[in-house]
Motif scaffolding. Structure first.
Motif, mmCIF file in Angstrom:
data_model
loop_
_atom_site.group_PDB
_atom_site.id
_atom_site.type_symbol
_atom_site.label_atom_id
_atom_site.label_comp_id
_atom_site.label_asym_id
_atom_site.label_seq_id
_atom_site.Cartn_x
_atom_site.Cartn_y
_atom_site.Cartn_z
ATOM 1 N N ALA A 1 0.844 -1.189 0.000
ATOM 2 C CA ALA A 1 0.000 0.000 0.000
ATOM 3 C C ALA A 1 0.880 1.240 0.000
ATOM 4 N N ASN A 2 0.506 2.234 -0.782
ATOM 5 C CA ASN A 2 1.267 3.481 -0.818
ATOM 6 C C ASN A 2 0.824 4.483 0.246
ATOM 7 N N HIS A 3 -0.299 4.201 0.893
ATOM 8 C CA HIS A 3 -0.813 5.081 1.936
ATOM 9 C C HIS A 3 -1.416 4.214 3.042
ATOM 10 N N ALA A 4 -1.560 4.782 4.213
ATOM 11 C CA ALA A 4 -2.187 4.063 5.324
ATOM 12 C C ALA A 4 -3.690 3.987 5.110
ATOM 13 N N GLY A 5 -4.299 2.921 5.613
ATOM 14 C CA GLY A 5 -5.746 2.788 5.494
ATOM 15 C C GLY A 5 -6.218 1.420 5.926
ATOM 16 N N VAL A 6 -7.430 1.084 5.504
ATOM 17 C CA VAL A 6 -8.046 -0.200 5.826
ATOM 18 C C VAL A 6 -7.995 -1.083 4.590
ATOM 19 N N LEU A 7 -7.476 -2.276 4.737
ATOM 20 C CA LEU A 7 -7.328 -3.190 3.607
ATOM 21 C C LEU A 7 -8.643 -3.918 3.329
ATOM 22 N N ALA A 8 -9.061 -3.881 2.073
ATOM 23 C CA ALA A 8 -10.250 -4.617 1.635
ATOM 24 C C ALA A 8 -9.997 -5.121 0.223
ATOM 25 N N GLY A 9 -10.807 -6.086 -0.200
ATOM 26 C CA GLY A 9 -10.648 -6.671 -1.515
ATOM 27 C C GLY A 9 -9.812 -7.931 -1.523
ATOM 28 N N VAL A 10 -9.323 -8.350 -0.347
ATOM 29 C CA VAL A 10 -8.472 -9.539 -0.270
ATOM 30 C C VAL A 10 -9.229 -10.777 -0.750
ATOM 31 N N GLU A 11 -10.458 -10.917 -0.297
ATOM 32 C CA GLU A 11 -11.255 -12.089 -0.670
ATOM 33 C C GLU A 11 -11.429 -12.175 -2.180
ATOM 34 N N GLU A 12 -11.712 -11.046 -2.807
ATOM 35 C CA GLU A 12 -11.919 -11.025 -4.258
ATOM 36 C C GLU A 12 -10.612 -11.300 -5.005
ATOM 37 N N ALA A 13 -9.512 -10.741 -4.495
ATOM 38 C CA ALA A 13 -8.212 -10.985 -5.124
ATOM 39 C C ALA A 13 -7.827 -12.460 -5.023
ATOM 40 N N GLY B 1 -9.758 -6.245 6.223
ATOM 41 C CA GLY B 1 -10.065 -5.321 7.304
ATOM 42 C C GLY B 1 -8.868 -4.901 8.134
ATOM 43 N N SER B 2 -7.669 -5.383 7.789
ATOM 44 C CA SER B 2 -6.466 -4.992 8.530
ATOM 45 C C SER B 2 -6.179 -3.503 8.345
ATOM 46 N N MET B 3 -5.712 -2.872 9.399
ATOM 47 C CA MET B 3 -5.188 -1.516 9.277
ATOM 48 C C MET B 3 -3.764 -1.626 8.742
ATOM 49 N N VAL B 4 -3.485 -0.939 7.651
ATOM 50 C CA VAL B 4 -2.166 -1.031 7.038
ATOM 51 C C VAL B 4 -1.496 0.335 7.034
ATOM 52 N N SER B 5 -0.179 0.321 7.075
ATOM 53 C CA SER B 5 0.597 1.552 7.014
ATOM 54 C C SER B 5 1.179 1.720 5.620
ATOM 55 N N ALA B 6 1.664 2.912 5.334
ATOM 56 C CA ALA B 6 2.281 3.170 4.032
ATOM 57 C C ALA B 6 3.476 2.251 3.829
ATOM 58 N N SER C 1 -11.253 -1.143 -3.366
ATOM 59 C CA SER C 1 -11.954 -1.636 -2.176
ATOM 60 C C SER C 1 -11.370 -1.038 -0.905
ATOM 61 N N SER C 2 -10.044 -0.930 -0.841
ATOM 62 C CA SER C 2 -9.408 -0.370 0.356
ATOM 63 C C SER C 2 -9.720 1.116 0.507
ATOM 64 N N GLY C 3 -9.838 1.831 -0.606
ATOM 65 C CA GLY C 3 -10.216 3.244 -0.529
ATOM 66 C C GLY C 3 -11.600 3.417 0.059
ATOM 67 N N TRP C 4 -12.555 2.616 -0.416
ATOM 68 C CA TRP C 4 -13.918 2.692 0.129
ATOM 69 C C TRP C 4 -13.950 2.272 1.595
ATOM 70 N N ALA C 5 -13.227 1.215 1.930
ATOM 71 C CA ALA C 5 -13.207 0.745 3.317
ATOM 72 C C ALA C 5 -12.592 1.786 4.242
ATOM 73 N N THR C 6 -11.555 2.464 3.763
ATOM 74 C CA THR C 6 -10.890 3.484 4.576
ATOM 75 C C THR C 6 -11.814 4.660 4.839
ATOM 76 N N PRO D 1 10.410 -8.008 5.205
ATOM 77 C CA PRO D 1 9.920 -8.659 6.424
ATOM 78 C C PRO D 1 8.448 -8.308 6.661
ATOM 79 N N SER D 2 7.597 -9.334 6.670
ATOM 80 C CA SER D 2 6.152 -9.110 6.760
ATOM 81 C C SER D 2 5.523 -10.221 7.604
ATOM 82 N N PRO D 3 5.755 -10.193 8.921
ATOM 83 C CA PRO D 3 5.303 -11.297 9.777
ATOM 84 C C PRO D 3 3.784 -11.445 9.870
ATOM 85 N N SER D 4 3.047 -10.414 9.504
ATOM 86 C CA SER D 4 1.587 -10.491 9.612
ATOM 87 C C SER D 4 0.927 -11.210 8.442
ATOM 88 N N LEU D 5 1.672 -11.459 7.370
ATOM 89 C CA LEU D 5 1.103 -12.184 6.230
ATOM 90 C C LEU D 5 0.764 -13.609 6.630
#
Length: 356
Positions: A68-80, A97-102, A130-135, A342-346
């Motif tokens: 993500a290039n900006h912080a927000g709420v992640l959505a669209g994972v299920e569709e992807a 629905g995860s909160m993500v950082s830039a 989807s993440s834009g709308w969710a945010t 490094p992305s331990p939350s994946l």
């Protein structure tokens, strides 16, 4: 030959793309089959696949990261993940629905580039929109707490994506949605009140309210619009007297031409209803609402919000996909760090033959 196989032939080469004649139809949105076949891809990915095949590189195993290039709420994972499911790739992703950082990695894909490279455009579009709308939904839900928010944004977007937007809004915290498909796909009952058209056709607010009460299912809340003909407080009392305990709420959608819905108006309607013994009647507000506006309205006594344009008009949460490994060797474009981030939350979502 199956229809989906025919569509895949369209993206076999740039020449095939140039010769393709899509079926004539009045509604321009892509079908799921066209998306899955790759017809919504940027054309240069078709050229890339064609060139890599000629160079004997299509089967190279790569790992790509989407961030993500900006912080927000992640959505669209299920569709992807649904798009990637038929492909022989390994996928790790954050939870919906995860909160993500830039710059945070939200998805990692490992497999032969020739298998999944064509889908970069669609994957980024799904996640970004989807993440834009969710945010945006999250922002207004937080501002409205503890008052519930319903997504009323379907009229502000192309109907092909209305249900996608409503689902994203619910991922962001909205408690319901007005569009039929959006709500039902999420397992919810569509939420709505009544349009001004009904009241104008009926010619009287109470007449429309009584007809609504007589004809709608018992589990449909009786929420009546009261700003069409007369003073909102006067109409609210008329409707409350007509429906009594069955009236769940009145809705205020006063237009900008008359100053919109203000905290002062809400306080007056709340006071007049309570004084007449209708303290149980809620106040539902819609119409051009923003996070800055909902806070004072909550304090004034609003019990529900219908949010349309603020969610629907949200900017996409821009996403980027980078190759980070080729055959296990760290790579990156200039300005980026080679190798896996490094992305331990994946979490592992799909395991392909080329995965570990």
């Amino acid at each position: 030959m199956r229809a989906d196989q025919d569509l895949r032939e369209v993206v076999a080469s740039v020449q095939a793309v140039q010769q393709y004649q899509p079926p004539k139809r009045g509604i321009r949105s892509a079908t799921p089959e066209e998306i899955q076949a790759g017809l919504t891809a940027d054309v240069y990915f078709v050229g890339t696949q064609q060139i890599l095949h000629e160079l004997g590189l299509s089967d190279e195993v790569v790992t790509a990261e989407i961030f993500a290039n900006h912080a927000g709420v992640l959505a669209g994972v299920e569709e992807a993940l649904t798009m990637l499911a038929p492909l022989n790739v390994t996928v790790d992703a954050l939870d919906e629905g995860s909160m993500v950082s830039a710059k945070q990695v939200v998805m990692r894909i490992t497999g032969q580039y020739g298998v999944f490279g064509l889908y970069e455009t669609a994957l980024l579009g799904i996640l970004a929109a989807s993440s834009g709308w969710a945010t945006a939904a999250h922002e207004i839900v937080e501002a409205a707490k503890p008052v519930p928010v319903v997504s009323f944004g379907a009229r502000h977007v192309h109907p092909a994506v209305a249900s996608v937007m409503d689902r994203a809004a619910m991922v962001g915290g909205a408690q319901g949605a007005s569009s039929i498909l959006g709500a039902r796909q999420a397992g919810e009952i569509p939420s709505g009140t009544m349009p001004h058209a009904l009241l104008l056709m009926a010619g009287d607010t109470v007449k429309a309210a009584q007809a609504y009460d007589a004809l709608m299912p018992p589990n449909a809340p009786r929420v009546v619009l009261v700003d069409t003909f007369k003073d909102e407080a006067e109409e609210a009392l008329r409707v409350a007297e007509a429906l009594g305990s069955k009236l769940a709420a009145i809705r205020l959608d006063t237009p900008r031409e008359r100053g919109g819905v203000t905290p002062e108006l809400v306080r007056e309607v709340r006071a007049r209803l309570s004084q007449k013994g209708y303290g149980h009647v809620g106040i539902f507000v819609s119409g051009g609402l923003t996070p800055a506006r909902v806070g004072p309205l909550v304090e004034a006594g609003v019990t529900g919000f219908g949010i349309g344009s603020y969610i629907a008009a949200a900017s996409p949460l821009d996403m980027t996909m980078d190759l980070k490994e080729i055959n296990g060797k760290p790579v990156a474009k200039r300005g980026r760090i080679p190798g896996l981030t490094p992305s331990p939350s994946l979490k592992r979502r799909q395991t392909g033959a080329t995965g570990d």
